[in-house]
Design an enzyme around this catalytic site. Sequence first.
Site, PDB file in Angstrom:
ATOM      1  N   SER A  43       0.799  -1.231   0.000  1.00  0.00           N
ATOM      2  CA  SER A  43       0.000   0.000   0.000  1.00  0.00           C
ATOM      3  C   SER A  43       0.827   1.275   0.000  1.00  0.00           C
ATOM      4  O   SER A  43       0.312   2.350  -0.245  1.00  0.00           O
ATOM      5  CB  SER A  43      -0.963   0.023   1.197  1.00  0.00           C
ATOM      6  OG  SER A  43      -0.245  -0.146   2.397  1.00  0.00           O
ATOM      7  N   ASP A 332      -3.700   7.758   8.390  1.00  0.00           N
ATOM      8  CA  ASP A 332      -4.501   6.827   9.191  1.00  0.00           C
ATOM      9  C   ASP A 332      -3.553   6.168  10.186  1.00  0.00           C
ATOM     10  O   ASP A 332      -2.464   6.668  10.430  1.00  0.00           O
ATOM     11  CB  ASP A 332      -5.266   5.832   8.305  1.00  0.00           C
ATOM     12  CG  ASP A 332      -4.365   4.976   7.417  1.00  0.00           C
ATOM     13  OD1 ASP A 332      -3.166   4.824   7.752  1.00  0.00           O
ATOM     14  OD2 ASP A 332      -4.850   4.458   6.400  1.00  0.00           O
ATOM     15  N   HIS A 335      -0.619   4.473   7.560  1.00  0.00           N
ATOM     16  CA  HIS A 335      -0.029   5.131   6.396  1.00  0.00           C
ATOM     17  C   HIS A 335       0.290   6.601   6.635  1.00  0.00           C
ATOM     18  O   HIS A 335      -0.534   7.334   7.178  1.00  0.00           O
ATOM     19  CB  HIS A 335      -0.976   5.010   5.203  1.00  0.00           C
ATOM     20  CG  HIS A 335      -1.344   3.603   4.894  1.00  0.00           C
ATOM     21  ND1 HIS A 335      -2.504   3.015   5.357  1.00  0.00           N
ATOM     22  CD2 HIS A 335      -0.701   2.662   4.178  1.00  0.00           C
ATOM     23  CE1 HIS A 335      -2.552   1.764   4.953  1.00  0.00           C
ATOM     24  NE2 HIS A 335      -1.465   1.524   4.231  1.00  0.00           N
TER      25      HIS A 335
END
Length: 357
Positions: A43, A332, A335
């Site tokens: 990600s 978040d 991340h």
Amino acid sequence: MHLSVVKAILFSIYASINLCNSEKTTNLPKNVSVSTLIAFGDSFVDQGNNNYIKTLLKADFPPYGKDFRGGKPTGRFSNGKTIADILAEALGVKEYLPAYLDPSLRAKDLLSGVSFASGGTGYDPLTPKISSVIPLSVQLDNFKRYIRELKRNIGEEAAQNLITKSVFLVVGSTNDLVINYFALPIRRLQYDVPAYDNKLVKLALNFVQEIYKLGARKIAVFGAPPIGCTPIVRTTTGGAFRRCQDKENNAAQLFNSMLKQQLQVLASSLPQSSLAFVDVYNPLITAIENPNQYGLEVTDKGCCGTGTIEVSGLCNKLSPTCYNDSKFLFWDSIHPSEEGNKILVNHILPDLVHSLF
């Protein structure tokens, strides 16, 4: 890290990390230009590929993307640009790196590069199975398909020349360590930390060799971030004061030292290759410990929701966001924010350019 982490992460979460601040760029050496950037991994550099597969680990809904072009959630695990976007722009390739699985992708978009990455994946084949995401083996298959498409569009010789001159990003290990090893028991029963790190390094080197066989020559392999300082790990295992966890951070540092050393060995056996180890651990730790130096105010919580556990599905349109996400290192609970990603790129870019060119 036990069941609480598994629930928090597997229900809606996932991972990688980034970092960021000002928008400085590094000048490339004279007579050097980069026309194509290609990304593999998790990600950190998933530009929206998870939008097109069946998985809970998605970021294609608000408030993700709130600071992206038009405030649009694209599947990037950030409020804005990822490391891949910022690097693509800094290297003079293009403003945004697209996801390979995006159905709106045009033939000309392929020429300047794409991302094959999938949030939640890792080097260990068990890692993507946990969250039903795209394994590196399938990312490699997609890369082979990409090469075939290039050859149809511009011819075999031009396609191979483009691949040879491309810069490749390989980003993994966060999910292998945070989720697969520390949150679930299977791998811990089979390996101690040094043995598991060694396994991951071997898998990373195998992947580098696979893309080398397909023509890749300029390859940047990212190390592990300080996973013990991510907001979610602080929350689930850091006690009442949510302290950074040495156990997780030590595992990341050991992986990094092994990977850096073995990449140097591998480079000597791959003719005409330039392999760069990308240190993301130290820039992140520096930003966490010295937030004011980067114009940051909060480095132990994310901007989304409470900032302590929200990620992916738990960070949604019902989640309030912080007053100013440019003051937060994390978007978040896993991340980095776009600002965090800019800080990271500013740290890594000079060494990256020096190692690859």
